[in-house]
Design a protein around this motif. Sequence first.
Motif, short mmCIF file in Angstrom:
data_model
loop_
_atom_site.label_atom_id
_atom_site.label_comp_id
_atom_site.label_asym_id
_atom_site.label_seq_id
_atom_site.Cartn_x
_atom_site.Cartn_y
_atom_site.Cartn_z
N LYS A 12 0.85 -1.17 0.00
CA LYS A 12 0.00 0.00 0.00
C LYS A 12 0.90 1.23 0.00
O LYS A 12 1.87 1.30 0.74
CB LYS A 12 -0.82 -0.02 1.29
CG LYS A 12 -2.06 0.82 1.28
CD LYS A 12 -2.95 0.35 2.43
CE LYS A 12 -3.68 1.46 3.11
NZ LYS A 12 -4.48 0.95 4.23
N ASP A 14 0.58 5.37 0.32
CA ASP A 14 -0.30 6.53 0.59
C ASP A 14 -1.78 6.16 0.48
O ASP A 14 -2.51 6.73 -0.31
CB ASP A 14 -0.06 7.68 -0.42
CG ASP A 14 1.38 8.09 -0.46
OD1 ASP A 14 2.05 7.97 0.57
OD2 ASP A 14 1.83 8.54 -1.53
N ASP A 15 -2.21 5.18 1.22
CA ASP A 15 -3.63 4.79 1.23
C ASP A 15 -4.12 4.14 -0.06
O ASP A 15 -5.30 3.87 -0.21
CB ASP A 15 -4.53 6.02 1.52
CG ASP A 15 -4.39 6.45 2.96
OD1 ASP A 15 -3.98 5.60 3.78
OD2 ASP A 15 -4.68 7.62 3.26
N ARG A 16 -3.22 3.96 -1.02
CA ARG A 16 -3.67 3.30 -2.24
C ARG A 16 -3.00 1.94 -2.33
O ARG A 16 -1.79 1.83 -2.21
CB ARG A 16 -3.29 4.15 -3.46
CG ARG A 16 -3.84 3.63 -4.77
CD ARG A 16 -3.47 4.57 -5.91
NE ARG A 16 -2.07 4.49 -6.28
CZ ARG A 16 -1.62 3.71 -7.27
NH1 ARG A 16 -2.44 2.96 -7.97
NH2 ARG A 16 -0.33 3.68 -7.55
N TRP A 17 -3.81 0.91 -2.53
CA TRP A 17 -3.24 -0.43 -2.68
C TRP A 17 -2.66 -0.58 -4.07
O TRP A 17 -3.35 -0.34 -5.05
CB TRP A 17 -4.30 -1.50 -2.45
CG TRP A 17 -4.67 -1.68 -1.02
CD1 TRP A 17 -5.73 -1.13 -0.38
CD2 TRP A 17 -3.96 -2.46 -0.05
NE1 TRP A 17 -5.73 -1.50 0.94
CE2 TRP A 17 -4.67 -2.32 1.18
CE3 TRP A 17 -2.81 -3.25 -0.09
CZ2 TRP A 17 -4.24 -2.94 2.34
CZ3 TRP A 17 -2.40 -3.87 1.09
CH2 TRP A 17 -3.11 -3.72 2.28
N GLN A 20 -3.11 -6.55 -3.76
CA GLN A 20 -3.34 -7.30 -2.52
C GLN A 20 -3.43 -8.77 -2.87
O GLN A 20 -3.72 -9.13 -4.01
CB GLN A 20 -4.68 -6.88 -1.91
CG GLN A 20 -4.68 -5.50 -1.31
CD GLN A 20 -6.03 -5.19 -0.70
OE1 GLN A 20 -6.38 -5.74 0.33
NE2 GLN A 20 -6.79 -4.33 -1.33
N THR A 56 2.99 -4.39 3.22
CA THR A 56 1.88 -3.98 4.07
C THR A 56 1.20 -5.22 4.66
O THR A 56 0.88 -5.26 5.84
CB THR A 56 0.85 -3.16 3.25
OG1 THR A 56 1.58 -2.25 2.41
CG2 THR A 56 -0.06 -2.37 4.17
#
Lengths: 230, 260
Positions: A12, A14-17, A20, A56
């Motif tokens: 991840k 800055d809050d962007r994946w 996953q 992450t």
Amino acid sequence: MMILDGKDIGIKFDDRWLYQKVNFQLNQAHNLALIGDNGVGKTTLIRAMLGKIPLTTGEFKWYDDGQHKIAYVPQYRPDMQAFPLRIRDFVGLTFDQGLRPWLSKEEKKRLQYILAITNLTSIADQRIDRASGGERQRAYLAQALVQNPNVLILDEATANLDNVAKYGLMDVVSAYQKNYQLTTIMVSHDIDIMQRYADEYLLLTRHGSEYGNIEQLDVAKLREGGENFV
Amino acid sequence: MFSFPFMQHAFVAGTLIAIMSGLIGPFIVARRMSFLAHTLSEIGFAGASFALFMSWSPLVGMLLFSVVASMSVGELGMKEQRSESLISAVSAVAIGLGIAFLSLSNKNATAATGILFGSIFSINQTDVWEVVVLATLVILVTLMMFRPLRHFAFDYTTASFSLKNIQLIEVLFLGLMATTVAVSAQIVGSLLIFILMILPASSAMRWGRTVWQIIGLAIMFSVLGVWLALVLSYWLDLPVSFFIAIIEAGVYFISLIKRK
């Protein structure tokens, strides 16, 4: 034999994946093709594998008691600047551990041997900044092999090369791989190179990932979906 | 000529500084940090003025400022796109501070000229010892880090994958660079730092084909340049920095003309 198990990998930024739940395995002496559009985070995955950036979620589990030595071959760019070093000395740059300012006898022998198998012996005293793209990439490959790695990363190493140079480079890799059980990860956009040399593939997309034998790779899907494929 | 102590001091200090600059210069040029080296010398100018203001030795002030600055620049991440603007801003602040401290210290123009353009003939025995200790330290550390430093400077792309402790090497290298800048400024002055650290190395890159050849040539260019400049300056009574600048720039232009 499996040497690396990537389990449930997620990164991840800055809050962007980026991605996953990526799962894949790296098998000894096999060739894993790492595929995906530009910007999807292939190089990021490699940096994470090298421990340069944290994951992450998930983990990389190595099955070689921490004995792995990873070497890296970068992409060729025609505008790449190089210093007027002799090719021999350029390749020797990767003798970068230890206190001794000069090369030992064994290191010189190793250097000579690697220059020979990468077909660089005859031009070893010429300048790297005057070498052709193919020669330069073989010099980068030699730099990596000099370190006696067991995992080699080819980061779009054949991009921007003509066909002769491209297959010339990959044939050196294949030959070395057979003799020394070298495991390879190749980041590539070149479908022909992948089908010819890869054993497994890992496709990264924004929506998930796909891992399997290279025969199962749906080339048609890549052609329509990925704008960056040849 | 050599019967004068000031001339002996100048030759000892000048030779050591030339060797040190010639050794470290090729790494700076190869890693494309010449601009940063120049900024460090401007920061060093602020440090030297600060030292005058505090009545310390200028070398102490220069070392303090340039080493601290080099480490913080490393922390700020010089790989970033904005690094050139960042460096410009830092150098503006440094020169401003330098002028402020000079004015606060109530020193005459000679002091300022000494800092900016060097004052090799006015160094004393203690200064020579400082140079001997620092130059030896820089040379020893550089030789000990020779292998990682060579890869780091001459092929950063692959070095960032191959060297595990590359951040540490970067910080140590910046420290070496800052020390060299501070010490070299003693003879060529902080404004002319390029002429010993960058020009001989850039000339050497045109001729040398191995890292050792490049370093050897760079040391040769800078040592011969300093010696010749000291002698010329003694006979013609013009500043040493002037002659070093002319000689090193001359060597560089000749190297440029040489067909690649």
